[in-house]
Design a protein around this motif. Structure first.
Motif, PDB file in Angstrom:
ATOM      1  N   PHE A   1       0.832  -1.207   0.000  1.00  0.00           N
ATOM      2  CA  PHE A   1       0.000   0.000   0.000  1.00  0.00           C
ATOM      3  C   PHE A   1       0.864   1.254   0.000  1.00  0.00           C
ATOM      4  O   PHE A   1       0.617   2.186  -0.768  1.00  0.00           O
ATOM      5  CB  PHE A   1      -0.944  -0.011   1.211  1.00  0.00           C
ATOM      6  N   LEU A   2       1.883   1.288   0.859  1.00  0.00           N
ATOM      7  CA  LEU A   2       2.774   2.447   0.914  1.00  0.00           C
ATOM      8  C   LEU A   2       3.516   2.646  -0.404  1.00  0.00           C
ATOM      9  O   LEU A   2       3.688   3.779  -0.861  1.00  0.00           O
ATOM     10  CB  LEU A   2       3.771   2.301   2.064  1.00  0.00           C
ATOM     11  N   GLU A   3       3.945   1.548  -1.028  1.00  0.00           N
ATOM     12  CA  GLU A   3       4.626   1.643  -2.324  1.00  0.00           C
ATOM     13  C   GLU A   3       3.697   2.212  -3.388  1.00  0.00           C
ATOM     14  O   GLU A   3       4.118   3.027  -4.211  1.00  0.00           O
ATOM     15  CB  GLU A   3       5.166   0.278  -2.738  1.00  0.00           C
ATOM     16  N   SER A   4       2.433   1.805  -3.366  1.00  0.00           N
ATOM     17  CA  SER A   4       1.493   2.319  -4.359  1.00  0.00           C
ATOM     18  C   SER A   4       1.237   3.812  -4.143  1.00  0.00           C
ATOM     19  O   SER A   4       1.059   4.564  -5.103  1.00  0.00           O
ATOM     20  CB  SER A   4       0.175   1.540  -4.345  1.00  0.00           C
ATOM     21  N   LEU A   5       1.211   4.263  -2.873  1.00  0.00           N
ATOM     22  CA  LEU A   5       1.055   5.683  -2.605  1.00  0.00           C
ATOM     23  C   LEU A   5       2.247   6.484  -3.117  1.00  0.00           C
ATOM     24  O   LEU A   5       2.089   7.570  -3.668  1.00  0.00           O
ATOM     25  CB  LEU A   5       0.891   5.934  -1.090  1.00  0.00           C
ATOM     26  N   GLU A   6       3.448   5.936  -2.928  1.00  0.00           N
ATOM     27  CA  GLU A   6       4.647   6.617  -3.411  1.00  0.00           C
ATOM     28  C   GLU A   6       4.641   6.718  -4.927  1.00  0.00           C
ATOM     29  O   GLU A   6       5.035   7.740  -5.491  1.00  0.00           O
ATOM     30  CB  GLU A   6       5.894   5.883  -2.936  1.00  0.00           C
ATOM     31  N   GLU A   7       4.147   5.692  -5.612  1.00  0.00           N
ATOM     32  CA  GLU A   7       4.071   5.721  -7.070  1.00  0.00           C
ATOM     33  C   GLU A   7       3.073   6.777  -7.543  1.00  0.00           C
ATOM     34  O   GLU A   7       3.308   7.438  -8.544  1.00  0.00           O
ATOM     35  CB  GLU A   7       3.667   4.350  -7.599  1.00  0.00           C
ATOM     36  N   GLU A   8       1.969   6.926  -6.829  1.00  0.00           N
ATOM     37  CA  GLU A   8       0.967   7.923  -7.201  1.00  0.00           C
ATOM     38  C   GLU A   8       1.492   9.334  -7.043  1.00  0.00           C
ATOM     39  O   GLU A   8       1.111  10.229  -7.787  1.00  0.00           O
ATOM     40  CB  GLU A   8      -0.305   7.750  -6.348  1.00  0.00           C
ATOM     41  N   GLU A   9       2.352   9.556  -6.057  1.00  0.00           N
ATOM     42  CA  GLU A   9       2.913  10.884  -5.824  1.00  0.00           C
ATOM     43  C   GLU A   9       3.838  11.325  -6.944  1.00  0.00           C
ATOM     44  O   GLU A   9       4.008  12.507  -7.193  1.00  0.00           O
ATOM     45  CB  GLU A   9       3.647  10.925  -4.491  1.00  0.00           C
ATOM     46  N   GLU A  10       4.466  10.389  -7.635  1.00  0.00           N
ATOM     47  CA  GLU A  10       5.415  10.728  -8.711  1.00  0.00           C
ATOM     48  C   GLU A  10       4.745  11.165  -9.951  1.00  0.00           C
ATOM     49  O   GLU A  10       3.836  11.469 -10.331  1.00  0.00           O
ATOM     50  CB  GLU A  10       6.291   9.521  -9.045  1.00  0.00           C
TER      51      GLU A  10
END
Length: 66
Positions: A57-66
């Protein structure tokens, strides 16, 4: 029409604006939050929603921020 909410803030009572705000607002009470979480868990168990670990979940949030 303007009314006070539970915290004394002014709230616009227009139906169009309130429906848009409700779509963006998070649950107001712990009971509503728990109910939403249980619905999401049921959807995950039925395969309608993907299961993710906290790390995923945290990795997917980081990807969305980019």
């Amino acid at each position: 029409m303007m009314e006070n909410d539970n915290f004394g803030k002014k709230v616009n009572d227009s139906s169009e604006e309130s429906s848009e705000m409700n779509a963006l607002q998070r649950p107001n009470t712990p009971a509503e939050s728990l109910e939403q979480s249980l619905k999401e868990m049921q959807q995950m168990r039925q395969g309608k929603m993907p299961k993710q670990t906290w790390k995923e979940f945290l990795e997917s949030l980081e990807e969305e921020e980019e």
